[in-house]
Structures are given as C-alpha cells and as structure tokens.
Design a protein around this motif. Structure first.
Motif, PDB file in Angstrom:
ATOM      1  N   PRO A 192       0.872  -1.180   0.000  1.00 50.49           N
ATOM      2  CA  PRO A 192       0.000   0.000   0.000  1.00 50.49           C
ATOM      3  C   PRO A 192       0.912   1.234   0.000  1.00 50.49           C
ATOM      4  O   PRO A 192       1.557   1.522   1.005  1.00 50.49           O
ATOM      5  CB  PRO A 192      -0.778  -0.129   1.315  1.00 50.49           C
ATOM      6  N   TRP A 193       0.998   1.934  -1.116  1.00 51.77           N
ATOM      7  CA  TRP A 193       2.035   2.956  -1.234  1.00 51.77           C
ATOM      8  C   TRP A 193       1.475   4.297  -1.709  1.00 51.77           C
ATOM      9  O   TRP A 193       0.433   4.374  -2.358  1.00 51.77           O
ATOM     10  CB  TRP A 193       3.144   2.494  -2.185  1.00 51.77           C
ATOM     11  N   GLN A 194       2.204   5.350  -1.317  1.00 56.64           N
ATOM     12  CA  GLN A 194       1.920   6.716  -1.752  1.00 56.64           C
ATOM     13  C   GLN A 194       3.244   7.386  -2.098  1.00 56.64           C
ATOM     14  O   GLN A 194       4.267   7.102  -1.465  1.00 56.64           O
ATOM     15  CB  GLN A 194       1.285   7.551  -0.641  1.00 56.64           C
ATOM     16  N   LEU A 195       3.215   8.304  -3.061  1.00 56.38           N
ATOM     17  CA  LEU A 195       4.362   9.151  -3.364  1.00 56.38           C
ATOM     18  C   LEU A 195       3.867  10.588  -3.487  1.00 56.38           C
ATOM     19  O   LEU A 195       3.019  10.869  -4.332  1.00 56.38           O
ATOM     20  CB  LEU A 195       5.069   8.693  -4.635  1.00 56.38           C
ATOM     21  N   HIS A 196       4.367  11.460  -2.607  1.00 57.15           N
ATOM     22  CA  HIS A 196       4.040  12.874  -2.679  1.00 57.15           C
ATOM     23  C   HIS A 196       5.236  13.596  -3.294  1.00 57.15           C
ATOM     24  O   HIS A 196       6.325  13.605  -2.717  1.00 57.15           O
ATOM     25  CB  HIS A 196       3.788  13.449  -1.277  1.00 57.15           C
ATOM     26  N   ALA A 197       5.034  14.165  -4.459  1.00 56.52           N
ATOM     27  CA  ALA A 197       6.127  14.837  -5.153  1.00 56.52           C
ATOM     28  C   ALA A 197       5.941  16.349  -5.049  1.00 56.52           C
ATOM     29  O   ALA A 197       4.850  16.866  -5.309  1.00 56.52           O
ATOM     30  CB  ALA A 197       6.161  14.413  -6.614  1.00 56.52           C
ATOM     31  N   TYR A 198       7.016  17.031  -4.652  1.00 52.65           N
ATOM     32  CA  TYR A 198       7.001  18.481  -4.507  1.00 52.65           C
ATOM     33  C   TYR A 198       7.731  19.099  -5.701  1.00 52.65           C
ATOM     34  O   TYR A 198       8.924  18.857  -5.906  1.00 52.65           O
ATOM     35  CB  TYR A 198       7.655  18.889  -3.180  1.00 52.65           C
ATOM     36  N   GLY A 199       6.999  19.878  -6.494  1.00 53.70           N
ATOM     37  CA  GLY A 199       7.583  20.490  -7.681  1.00 53.70           C
ATOM     38  C   GLY A 199       8.597  21.566  -7.340  1.00 53.70           C
ATOM     39  O   GLY A 199       8.533  22.195  -6.281  1.00 53.70           O
ATOM     40  N   HIS A 200       9.561  21.763  -8.243  1.00 57.22           N
ATOM     41  CA  HIS A 200      10.617  22.767  -8.063  1.00 57.22           C
ATOM     42  C   HIS A 200      11.378  22.540  -6.749  1.00 57.22           C
ATOM     43  O   HIS A 200      11.807  23.492  -6.099  1.00 57.22           O
ATOM     44  CB  HIS A 200      10.038  24.182  -8.106  1.00 57.22           C
ATOM     45  N   THR A 201      11.527  21.279  -6.382  1.00 61.58           N
ATOM     46  CA  THR A 201      12.149  20.912  -5.103  1.00 61.58           C
ATOM     47  C   THR A 201      13.166  19.815  -5.369  1.00 61.58           C
ATOM     48  O   THR A 201      12.892  18.875  -6.119  1.00 61.58           O
ATOM     49  CB  THR A 201      11.074  20.417  -4.113  1.00 61.58           C
ATOM     50  N   GLY A 202      14.339  19.933  -4.730  1.00 59.54           N
ATOM     51  CA  GLY A 202      15.406  18.983  -4.986  1.00 59.54           C
ATOM     52  C   GLY A 202      15.705  18.097  -3.795  1.00 59.54           C
ATOM     53  O   GLY A 202      14.893  17.922  -2.881  1.00 59.54           O
ATOM     54  N   HIS A 203      16.901  17.537  -3.812  1.00 56.48           N
ATOM     55  CA  HIS A 203      17.338  16.641  -2.752  1.00 56.48           C
ATOM     56  C   HIS A 203      17.630  17.449  -1.481  1.00 56.48           C
ATOM     57  O   HIS A 203      17.954  18.624  -1.533  1.00 56.48           O
ATOM     58  CB  HIS A 203      18.596  15.886  -3.197  1.00 56.48           C
ATOM     59  N   ALA A 204      17.508  16.763  -0.329  1.00 53.32           N
ATOM     60  CA  ALA A 204      17.835  17.340   0.981  1.00 53.32           C
ATOM     61  C   ALA A 204      16.942  18.530   1.329  1.00 53.32           C
ATOM     62  O   ALA A 204      17.352  19.430   2.055  1.00 53.32           O
ATOM     63  CB  ALA A 204      19.311  17.736   1.048  1.00 53.32           C
TER      64      ALA A 204
END
Length: 241
Positions: A192-204
C-alpha cells in the motif's frame, strides 16, 4: 510532558556494535508505538535526534538508529560519501542492520511490538525502504528525499508495510524515471504505497544546512519541509492507531 532519552548499544549482523538513542515522554504510561529514525549519509547527528525527540512529543518512542556501527558520523563530505558508497555496495548489510535496529526497538518495554514504523532521510530513506523490502513486520515506512532503487539482493516477498515517499521532483538522486520504476515495484509487490512529489524541489529539502544554489538539484525548502512533516504525522497516526 517529560521528554527523556537514553543511548542504546545493540548488536546485529554485518558489523557493530551499533549505537542509537531512544526518546520518549515519561509522562505517558504503558507501551506505545515505536518509530525508527534512519540518518542521512554522514551518520547519526543532532538532526535525527531532534526528529526522534519530536516523535516522542507526539506520543511515540523515537529511536535514532545507527546503520554504520559504533555510532560513527563525520562532518567531512568525502568521508561520508566513502562510507555511504561502501555500504551501498553491500545492500544485504544495510538491510540486516536496519532489521537489527527494529529488533532493538521492539525489545524496549516502552514499545508496543505490534505498532512500529520507520522514517529516514536521504540515504536513510533508502535504508527504511530496504527494511520494508525485506518483508519486515512493521506498520509503515516514510522516506524523506530518499533514494528509491531496489537492491538486486532484495528478496522477492510481499511488502506488508505501508509506504510513504516524500519526494522532491527535481532530485537528481531520484529521477522521475526512478520514481516510476519504484511505483511499479511497489504495485507489483503488493505494497500500500503513496508518493508525494514536490515540484521545483530537490534533494535534501528538509535540511537547513543544504543552502539552495550550492549544489545543483539540492537545497532546503521550508514549505516542502512543513508539508512533508504534516504528511508524515497524518500517515503515522493512521498506520499506528
């Protein structure tokens, strides 16, 4: 609220001993859910201790773990990269060390062994995902700007833990292509998985020391930090209820 902490030395396969810190609220009575906190590639530091303490303030037992051994950490980026690279070439060791940390957490009388989870930052995100990939019996894992690749050594077993990935879309260490591969893997293995991606956002993006512009694709983002923490709080409340 009476926040307390203690250092714990625990054993495990593939090296050790390992040294972590347990955090809890002494005003609460009885066993409660436990949450592992896996550090970034430079070792367990004040950042992870603070996250474990914040989890304790939410009513959990927070356990800032050690996947290098003997509590090793460094402020030297070259040393950190060397340590991370060596461990990345031995993914069974990484998984076994995370399993040892989970066993140490479950052994604590303050912890309800039926209600455990794990969160991790950067390479620690990879560490908690690898723990889930082992089929470990924990309720959930959360990766903050984690590395998403599956190890060739990962067993072909169902993933029973719920999975939340909090991801900077511009992260050069976890490309959009790797996010799609990861989603396909999680679906195939029944997670059961989710991925929340934040635009214009990089590592750390949760790390205030990662100054934007110092390294392409890296940088602290205050909004993504706040939003990802809220997402984690809601997720843990759900899976550990």
């Amino acid at each position: 609220m009476d926040l307390q902490s203690k250092e714990i030395t625990y054993e495990g396969a593939f090296g050790g001993p390992f040294v972590g810190t347990l955090h809890w609220d002494a005003d609460l009575k009885g066993p409660r859910p436990g949450v592992l906190v896996a550090h970034a590639f430079s070792g367990r530091k004040a950042f992870e201790e603070q996250r474990a303490q914040e989890l304790a303030a939410l009513g959990y037992v927070g356990f800032a773990v050690d996947y290098y051994g003997e509590g090793w950490s460094t402020a030297d980026p070259a040393e950190a990269h060397a340590a991370k690279t060596a461990l990345d070439q031995d993914r069974p060791a990484l998984a076994a060390r995370m399993e040892a940390a989970l066993s140490a957490l479950i052994a604590e009388p303050l912890v309800d062994p039926e209600r455990t989870a794990a969160i991790g930052y950067c390479y620690g995100g990879k560490a908690v995902l690898d723990l889930a990939r082992q089929g470990a019996q924990l309720r959930g894992v959360v990766a903050f700007h984690g590395i998403l690749d599956r190890a060739a050594s990962a067993p072909d077993v169902p993933i029973t833990a719920e999975v939340l990935v909090l991801h900077g879309w511009d992260d050069p260490l976890a490309s959009p292509e790797s996010a799609l591969i990861f989603g396909a893997e999680m679906t195939e293995r029944g997670a059961p998985w989710q991925l929340h991606a934040y635009g214009h956002t990089g590592h750390a993006f949760t790390n205030p020391a990662a100054k934007p512009g110092m390294q392409p694709g890296f940088g602290f983002d205050v909004k993504a930090t706040a939003r990802s923490w809220r997402a984690m709080v809601d997720f843990l409340s759900d899976v550990l209820r």
